[in-house]
Design an enzyme around this catalytic site. Structure first.
Site, PDB file in Angstrom:
ATOM      1  N   LYS A 107       0.855  -1.192   0.000  1.00  0.00           N
ATOM      2  CA  LYS A 107       0.000   0.000   0.000  1.00  0.00           C
ATOM      3  C   LYS A 107       0.882   1.230   0.000  1.00  0.00           C
ATOM      4  CE  LYS A 107      -3.581   1.055   2.717  1.00  0.00           C
ATOM      5  NZ  LYS A 107      -4.534   0.965   3.852  1.00  0.00           N
ATOM      6  N   HIS A 109      -0.475   4.365   0.509  1.00  0.00           N
ATOM      7  CA  HIS A 109      -1.183   5.428   1.229  1.00  0.00           C
ATOM      8  C   HIS A 109      -1.556   4.873   2.605  1.00  0.00           C
ATOM      9  CE1 HIS A 109      -4.144   2.807  -0.665  1.00  0.00           C
ATOM     10  NE2 HIS A 109      -4.908   3.075   0.379  1.00  0.00           N
TER      11      HIS A 109
END
Ligand code: OMP
Length: 220
Positions: A107, A109
């Protein structure tokens, strides 16, 4: 010592066959091996199947060569639920351990990273589904080894198919020797064969499994 096909194992294998978790037919495995049977842990999707699965993992963790540990690690995807339910079962029995898993995609973010759950610190046990040639478990082990404060102390497999690894030795032997940790199975092929023989009516399946074992199996 000979493995015992106890009532718990019989009930588990029976439920696995009934729910299509353990299938007979023709399957191409991740390793490219063509197998007459397949164990799909993703089909352990009812509350009662999950409950017997977590109990079986919890039992192996308290009654086998697996030493004391701090965190259960469930490799994505199937290992995630398996490790989570096992942590719940252990907690109900008065034993508190952490639970962690990896994402397959990094990921970029939010919290970021590939690891979720308990920090990977201390003694780690991997909770995995099926062991064939060892590719999947090696990937999981690499994740643990990349964490400086984590020490892998054991691996529990729902099913050890008792096959050869990358060489002539069994996958279990190869991985145990390479990483110096015990691998404990809840069920292995020997248990499945013993069940089919005891139950009767599985002549063709047993023949096919024996043929398969000539190519990829280890001496039982
Ligand atoms: P190896 O990486 O060769 O050890 O194969 C293990 C993986 O194959 C497991 O993590 C499963 O994703 C998958 N698998 C099963 O789920 N059930 C089986 O009966 C056989 C396999 C397999 O492809 O070997």
């Amino acid at each position: 010592a000979a493995r015992e096909l106890n009532q718990e194992k019989i009930a588990f294998i029976e439920a696995a066959i009934e729910h299509g978790v353990l299938l007979f037919g023709e399957f191409t495995l991740k390793s490219g091996r063509k197998s007459p049977y397949f164990f799909n842990a993703g089909l352990l999707y009812t509350g009662s199947l999950l409950s017997s699965t977590s109990k079986a993992y919890a039992k192996i963790l308290t009654s086998s060569r697996i030493p004391e540990f701090d965190v259960l690690f469930g490799p994505a995807y199937k290992g995630i639920a398996l490790a989570a339910i096992t942590a719940v079962d252990l907690s109900r029995a008065g034993r508190e351990v952490g639970f962690a898993y990896n994402r397959k995609e990094k990921k970029d973010h939010g919290e970021g990273g590939v690891l979720v759950g308990s920090p990977l610190r201390g003694r780690i046990v991997i909770i995995d589904d099926v062991l064939t040639r060892g590719t999947a478990i090696r990937e999981a082990i690499e994740i643990i080894k990349s964490q400086p404060e984590a020490t892998l102390v054991g691996v529990v497999q729902l099913v050890d198919r008792q096959e050869r690894g990358t060489g002539e030795k069994s996958t279990v032997q190869e991985v145990e020797e390479e990483f110096g940790v015990p691998i404990e199975p809840i069920l292995n092929l020997q248990d499945i064969i013993a069940y089919l023989e005891k139950k009767g009516g599985y002549t063709k399946e047993l023949e096919d499994i024996k043929e398969y074992r000539k190519n990829y199996g280890i001496e039982l």
